[in-house]
Design a protein around this motif. Sequence first.
Motif, short mmCIF file in Angstrom:
data_model
loop_
_atom_site.label_atom_id
_atom_site.label_comp_id
_atom_site.label_asym_id
_atom_site.label_seq_id
_atom_site.Cartn_x
_atom_site.Cartn_y
_atom_site.Cartn_z
N LEU A 1 0.81 -1.22 0.00
CA LEU A 1 0.00 0.00 0.00
C LEU A 1 0.85 1.27 0.00
N GLY A 2 2.16 1.12 -0.09
CA GLY A 2 3.03 2.28 -0.20
C GLY A 2 3.65 2.77 1.09
N GLY A 3 3.52 1.99 2.14
CA GLY A 3 4.07 2.40 3.43
C GLY A 3 5.46 1.85 3.67
N THR A 4 6.14 2.44 4.63
CA THR A 4 7.41 1.93 5.13
C THR A 4 7.11 1.27 6.46
N ALA A 5 7.16 -0.05 6.48
CA ALA A 5 6.71 -0.80 7.66
C ALA A 5 7.88 -1.46 8.36
N ARG A 6 7.75 -1.58 9.66
CA ARG A 6 8.79 -2.25 10.47
C ARG A 6 8.11 -2.98 11.61
N ARG A 7 8.78 -4.00 12.12
CA ARG A 7 8.28 -4.73 13.27
C ARG A 7 9.05 -4.28 14.50
N VAL A 8 8.37 -4.27 15.61
CA VAL A 8 8.96 -3.95 16.90
C VAL A 8 8.86 -5.20 17.75
N ALA A 9 9.99 -5.80 18.04
CA ALA A 9 10.01 -7.10 18.69
C ALA A 9 9.50 -7.02 20.13
N ALA A 10 8.76 -8.04 20.53
CA ALA A 10 8.29 -8.20 21.90
C ALA A 10 8.21 -9.70 22.18
N PRO A 11 8.48 -10.12 23.41
CA PRO A 11 8.54 -11.56 23.70
C PRO A 11 7.24 -12.30 23.49
N THR A 12 6.12 -11.62 23.64
CA THR A 12 4.82 -12.29 23.49
C THR A 12 4.18 -12.05 22.13
N GLY A 13 4.93 -11.45 21.20
CA GLY A 13 4.41 -11.18 19.87
C GLY A 13 4.83 -9.80 19.40
N ASP A 14 5.23 -9.70 18.14
CA ASP A 14 5.77 -8.45 17.63
C ASP A 14 4.67 -7.47 17.22
N HIS A 15 4.96 -6.19 17.44
CA HIS A 15 4.09 -5.10 17.02
C HIS A 15 4.53 -4.63 15.63
N VAL A 16 3.65 -3.89 14.96
CA VAL A 16 3.95 -3.39 13.61
C VAL A 16 3.71 -1.88 13.57
N VAL A 17 4.67 -1.17 12.98
CA VAL A 17 4.54 0.27 12.77
C VAL A 17 4.74 0.54 11.29
N PRO B 1 0.43 12.92 6.04
CA PRO B 1 0.99 11.60 6.31
C PRO B 1 0.13 10.80 7.30
N VAL B 2 0.27 9.49 7.22
CA VAL B 2 -0.46 8.58 8.09
C VAL B 2 0.54 7.64 8.77
N ARG B 3 0.37 7.49 10.06
CA ARG B 3 1.19 6.53 10.82
C ARG B 3 0.26 5.48 11.41
N VAL B 4 0.64 4.22 11.26
CA VAL B 4 -0.17 3.10 11.73
C VAL B 4 0.62 2.32 12.79
N VAL B 5 -0.02 2.03 13.90
CA VAL B 5 0.56 1.18 14.94
C VAL B 5 -0.41 0.04 15.21
N VAL B 6 0.05 -1.19 15.03
CA VAL B 6 -0.77 -2.38 15.30
C VAL B 6 -0.05 -3.19 16.38
N VAL B 7 -0.68 -3.32 17.53
CA VAL B 7 -0.03 -3.96 18.67
C VAL B 7 -0.47 -5.41 18.82
N ALA B 8 0.34 -6.19 19.55
CA ALA B 8 0.13 -7.62 19.63
C ALA B 8 -0.43 -8.09 20.97
N ASP B 9 -0.63 -7.17 21.92
CA ASP B 9 -1.09 -7.61 23.25
C ASP B 9 -2.17 -6.70 23.82
N GLU B 10 -3.00 -6.13 22.94
CA GLU B 10 -4.04 -5.20 23.41
C GLU B 10 -5.03 -5.87 24.34
N GLU B 11 -5.33 -7.14 24.08
CA GLU B 11 -6.38 -7.82 24.85
C GLU B 11 -5.99 -8.06 26.31
N VAL B 12 -4.73 -7.87 26.66
CA VAL B 12 -4.31 -7.97 28.06
C VAL B 12 -3.75 -6.64 28.57
#
Length: 364
Positions: A36-52, A124-135
């Motif tokens: 979709l044209g974004g520059t994406a990266r993962r942010v490591a976490a022990p219980t699952g990686d986040h995405v920015v 510009p648009v910045r997207v943050v998708v986290v891996a542990d929101e439910e806790v």
Amino acid sequence: MMIDRLREYVGHETPTGDAQALNAFADRLLDRYAELGGTARRVAAPTGDHVVADFPGRGPLAAEAPLLFIGHHDTVWPIGQLREVMPWREQDGLLHGPGVFDMKGGLVVLEAALEQIADRDHRPVRVVVVADEEVGSPTARELVAAESSGVVAAFGFESPLPNGDLKTARRGSSRVRIEVTGREAHAALEPSRGVSAIDELIDQLIAVRALVSSYDDVLCNVGTITGGGRTNVVPGAAAADVGFRFIDPETERAVLDAVTSLEPIRPDAQLQVSVMSNRPAWQPSAATDELLQKVQAAARSVGQEIDGAPASGAADTNLTGWLGIPTLDGLGPRGKGAHAVHEQVIAASLAERASLVAAIITTI
């Protein structure tokens, strides 16, 4: 296309804490955001990686402060829920399946909106998708705070209010663990030598209930209790996880201070109280009211009407709202049944929400 994408995402089950499943889904998001044209990266976490992901602006607004969009890819459902209990189903204009409403539908809405604005002017648009929101996002809180720096507004893609309206404030939410260590003994031969951790825990929970009852509008739920093992043994360990909801920071601080200051009632019992996660109360503000007015104008430009109101549930937008950033949540599709086996979304609302989000991006 959106329904197909949602079915694909629901088919990839992502329970909170399952790092392998969450990281594999993060790979999907990284590839999709790059498409979709974004520059994406993962942010490591022990219980699952986040995405920015950062998407550049276009036209006169290209150099302006970005909009922040927040989502999560974990769900409350275990692996196998799709196969055994909640199979994907399309019926009477509804889409059913684990995570369809909370909140993979929101992720699909966001992607569709980004597709729609590819050739239009926008900031510009910045997207943050986290891996542990439910806790409570324990590993993502600092990330969300950091990525919020310098944004003009924040939007969450959680489910909307039942009538489709957006969320303009949220209760604060804290998870507290109460752990008791007693002393084991034979329950019949030497009961007096034992110190019952379960009895101590019960009395502590009664004390918590009494404390909460002295405040207005504090919600308290004992979500889990563990302890003991045999009826002929005085239990030496017990624990409970308790969830609290608050409408203002002052009450939140007072209750948490009191709970974390609890002392053992029984001689020789040991007590440890820990705050496992905390989301501060996001209160109504003039800045959010102004943002809602802009969103309402954007909605009218695509033939929609929308309003907003405070919500009881907590999410990552608690943090942006608490930080003073103009914030709205509830841009996910309409439906019902979050955290329930009848979880569902209204299929037609996927496209409606994508159109609304695209209008927000190009007009704010």
